[in-house]
Each structure stands twice: as C-alpha cells, then as structure tokens.
Write a protein that holds these residues in place. Structure first.
Motif, PDB file in Angstrom:
ATOM      1  N   MET A   1      78.045 -20.530 -54.796  1.00  0.00           N
ATOM      2  CA  MET A   1      79.144 -20.354 -55.850  1.00  0.00           C
ATOM      3  C   MET A   1      79.285 -18.948 -56.540  1.00  0.00           C
ATOM      4  N   LYS A   2      80.245 -18.456 -56.873  1.00  0.00           N
ATOM      5  CA  LYS A   2      80.659 -17.372 -57.855  1.00  0.00           C
ATOM      6  C   LYS A   2      81.517 -17.708 -58.581  1.00  0.00           C
ATOM      7  N   ARG A   3      81.829 -16.733 -59.520  1.00  0.00           N
ATOM      8  CA  ARG A   3      82.940 -16.886 -60.400  1.00  0.00           C
ATOM      9  C   ARG A   3      84.150 -17.658 -60.006  1.00  0.00           C
ATOM     10  N   ASN A   4      84.773 -18.501 -60.642  1.00  0.00           N
ATOM     11  CA  ASN A   4      85.921 -19.435 -60.318  1.00  0.00           C
ATOM     12  C   ASN A   4      85.680 -20.461 -59.418  1.00  0.00           C
ATOM     13  N   ASP A   5      84.320 -20.626 -59.012  1.00  0.00           N
ATOM     14  CA  ASP A   5      84.014 -21.762 -58.260  1.00  0.00           C
ATOM     15  C   ASP A   5      83.537 -23.032 -58.944  1.00  0.00           C
ATOM     16  N   VAL A   6      84.054 -23.970 -58.677  1.00  0.00           N
ATOM     17  CA  VAL A   6      83.395 -25.362 -59.329  1.00  0.00           C
ATOM     18  C   VAL A   6      82.784 -26.286 -58.285  1.00  0.00           C
ATOM     19  N   GLN A   7      81.618 -26.627 -58.568  1.00  0.00           N
ATOM     20  CA  GLN A   7      80.866 -27.663 -57.646  1.00  0.00           C
ATOM     21  C   GLN A   7      80.822 -28.974 -58.390  1.00  0.00           C
ATOM     22  N   PHE A   8      81.129 -29.905 -57.981  1.00  0.00           N
ATOM     23  CA  PHE A   8      81.335 -31.448 -58.495  1.00  0.00           C
ATOM     24  C   PHE A   8      80.273 -32.400 -57.832  1.00  0.00           C
ATOM     25  N   THR A   9      79.600 -33.228 -58.433  1.00  0.00           N
ATOM     26  CA  THR A   9      78.722 -34.166 -57.792  1.00  0.00           C
ATOM     27  C   THR A   9      78.911 -35.453 -58.386  1.00  0.00           C
ATOM     28  N   THR A  10      79.046 -36.621 -57.490  1.00  0.00           N
ATOM     29  CA  THR A  10      79.243 -37.988 -58.044  1.00  0.00           C
ATOM     30  C   THR A  10      77.704 -38.700 -57.769  1.00  0.00           C
ATOM     31  N   GLY A  11      77.078 -38.532 -58.901  1.00  0.00           N
ATOM     32  CA  GLY A  11      75.564 -39.173 -58.630  1.00  0.00           C
ATOM     33  C   GLY A  11      75.622 -40.600 -58.147  1.00  0.00           C
ATOM     34  N   GLY A  12      76.429 -41.375 -58.614  1.00  0.00           N
ATOM     35  CA  GLY A  12      76.567 -42.824 -58.229  1.00  0.00           C
ATOM     36  C   GLY A  12      75.279 -43.509 -57.750  1.00  0.00           C
ATOM     37  N   ARG A  13      74.969 -44.067 -56.674  1.00  0.00           N
ATOM     38  CA  ARG A  13      73.760 -45.069 -56.454  1.00  0.00           C
ATOM     39  C   ARG A  13      72.592 -43.956 -56.427  1.00  0.00           C
ATOM     40  N   GLY A  14      72.577 -42.898 -56.263  1.00  0.00           N
ATOM     41  CA  GLY A  14      71.632 -41.814 -56.343  1.00  0.00           C
ATOM     42  C   GLY A  14      71.685 -40.887 -55.303  1.00  0.00           C
ATOM     43  N   ILE A  15      71.525 -39.398 -55.685  1.00  0.00           N
ATOM     44  CA  ILE A  15      71.554 -38.297 -54.781  1.00  0.00           C
ATOM     45  C   ILE A  15      70.299 -37.308 -55.266  1.00  0.00           C
ATOM     46  N   ALA A  16      70.152 -36.420 -54.570  1.00  0.00           N
ATOM     47  CA  ALA A  16      69.182 -35.353 -54.844  1.00  0.00           C
ATOM     48  C   ALA A  16      69.540 -34.048 -54.364  1.00  0.00           C
ATOM     49  N   HIS A  17      69.654 -33.072 -55.250  1.00  0.00           N
ATOM     50  CA  HIS A  17      70.097 -31.852 -54.744  1.00  0.00           C
ATOM     51  C   HIS A  17      69.260 -30.505 -55.691  1.00  0.00           C
TER      52      HIS A  17
END
Length: 285
Positions: free
Chosen positions: A103-119
């Motif tokens: 990701m660079k300027r103007n980017d958006v990263q979105f995560t739904t954690g929900g039942r569980g994730i890892a990143h």
C-alpha cells in the motif's frame, strides 16, 4: 458566519490530549483507549472504536498477529505499508490482490476480523510510513473473515469528500452469497459490517467542503455520531473550522466529536490554515 447546525454538539479532541507511545520503530497517537493507553472517557464513539495515527520506521512493522470481531482498516497518508495474510510467504505473493497488497498513499486496506484471522503489516521500504489505523465494532460477531483493498483518487478528494467505506448493502442478515459478493451501499466504496460511512477530502486553503450526515447510506437516521480527524501531514499548517464555529477550529492531529445530528444534516468544513487540509470523516451509529 452563523452556525448552520445549531442543534449539533461539537467537542474538539486536541492532539496533545491523545494517548501517545513512542517505541522508536513505532510512534503512535491514540484517540481512543488502546494498548497501554486507557481513559474511560474515550472508549468509543458510536461504533468507532480505535483511531490511531501511526508512523512506522523503515524495515519495521507489526508481525503476524490475530484479530477477531472487529472491522479494521488502514488509510495510508505517506510512505509504504505491506499487508500480508498469514498464509502468504514473502516472495510468493503473486499479483496485487485482497490477500496481499503493498500500500501507498491513497490506498485503503480493510479487514473483517470476524471468527478470526492473522496478518502482518510491515514497512519493507527504507522510508517512514504514516497512516491511520481505524477499528469499528461490527453489527454482529462471528462473521466470515474477509480482506478488501482499494485505491481512492487524490484528485477526487480535492474536489469534495470522497466516500471510502459504506455499509454492506445486504445488511446484518446477509446470506453467504451476499457476503461473498460484498456489494457496498455506495458504489466504489469498501463494504463494512456496520452502520458506518467513512469519507476523506483534501480541502484547499480558503475552500469549503460539506458532509451530509449518513451520506444517504445508513439505517440509523437520528442521533448519529460523526468523528472528524485532521492528520498531521502539513507540519502544523493545516486548520479547519467546523459549522462556522470559532470554538470548533481544529488543527493537525486534532479531532472533533459531532453528536446530536441526524442523517441529512449538512456539516460545513472551511480550510483556514496556511496549507491544504486533509480531513477524514467517520460517521457512525
């Protein structure tokens, strides 16, 4: 200039009053209680739960870590941040996609954690990365984990507030197919599992923008909670005035709680500093 929304309550949140932690590799300011910072007065605002303004040094970052039952998104202001799913090994990412994104300027990263994730989120460049890390409380627990990434036009943000996130169109009762389709209420936004809209704008000096509460995208129409944030991007030279109020002037790093407003109310923003002001609007139930 008279108040356009005389019924609205606007309370500034000054930058110097935020929680702050400088770990060397990470310099972070917390609008709400987070990690080592706790203040019972600042736990959440509507479904907005976390707003951290982070700077991460080159070659550093957040190693693989879990999330669950939160909607988490990163808004990149400057520099570069690499998001990796726990299943993806360095060097085998393939093309840009929802699981991997540099990701660079103007980017958006979105995560739904929900039942569980890892990143992980790492700054793999030599330069510092500056970004906002924001969490919202979802409308239900145990959701299917999901990632989204999207780039938003800088040019569009200079002409008006640009919607970034809007509620999943199918709502809390979405079927598995509707979850997979991930259609947002507002076109060209990222869908969020909350009655929540995010917008961003870059307001030129002496220019005015307007934000329509709810952005014609929400279910709860009365008593909405709108949080305004001005990131620290112009060496302290950016400043805005909200609703024409002299007691609602906020500068870089500052925010404002706007309450007692309803969907359809129009909130005015006037850029009164010496530099253009980048402004983020977080409009929640």
């Amino acid at each position: 200039m008279s108040k356009a929304l005389s019924h609205a309550k606007i309370v500034p949140r000054r930058s110097t009053e935020r929680g702050h932690a400088d770990h060397g590799w990470l310099n972070s300011y917390h609008t709400f209680s987070f990690a080592g910072y706790y203040d019972p007065k600042f736990q959440n605002f509507g479904s907005l739960r976390v707003l951290n303004e982070d700077r991460v040094a080159g070659g550093s970052g957040f190693p693989t870590h879990p999330h669950r039952d939160a909607e988490i998104f990163s808004y990149i202001l400057n520099g570069e941040l690499t998001h990796r799913d726990s299943m993806i090994k360095k060097g085998s990412e393939g093309t840009q996609g929802d699981d991997f994104f540099r990701m660079k300027r103007n980017d958006v990263q979105f995560t739904t954690g929900g039942r569980g994730i890892a990143h992980s989120e790492q700054n793999e460049s030599d330069e510092e990365v500056h970004f906002l890390q924001i969490w919202a409380l979802p409308w239900s627990r145990g959701l299917t984990p999901r990632y989204h990434t999207k780039t938003f036009s800088e040019e569009a943000k200079r002409s008006a507030f640009l919607p970034i996130l809007s509620p999943l169109k199918a709502g809390p009762g979405a079927s598995e197919a509707e979850e997979k389709a991930a259609e947002p209420t507002l076109e060209n936004t990222i869908p969020i599992h909350a009655d929540f809209v995010m917008g961003a704008g870059i307001i030129g000096v002496d220019k005015r923008f307007k934000w329509t509460v709810g952005a014609d995208a929400v279910k709860k129409t009365t008593g909405r909670n709108v949080y305004i944030h001005v990131p620290m991007t112009k060496n302290g030279n950016a400043k805005i005035r909200l609703d024409g109020r002299e007691d609602a002037v906020i500068g870089e790093g500052d925010g404002a709680f706007v309450s007692n407003v309803n969907a359809g109310d129009v909130l005015s923003f006037e850029s009164i500093g010496e530099a253009e002001a980048e402004v983020v609007v977080l409009d929640s139930d």
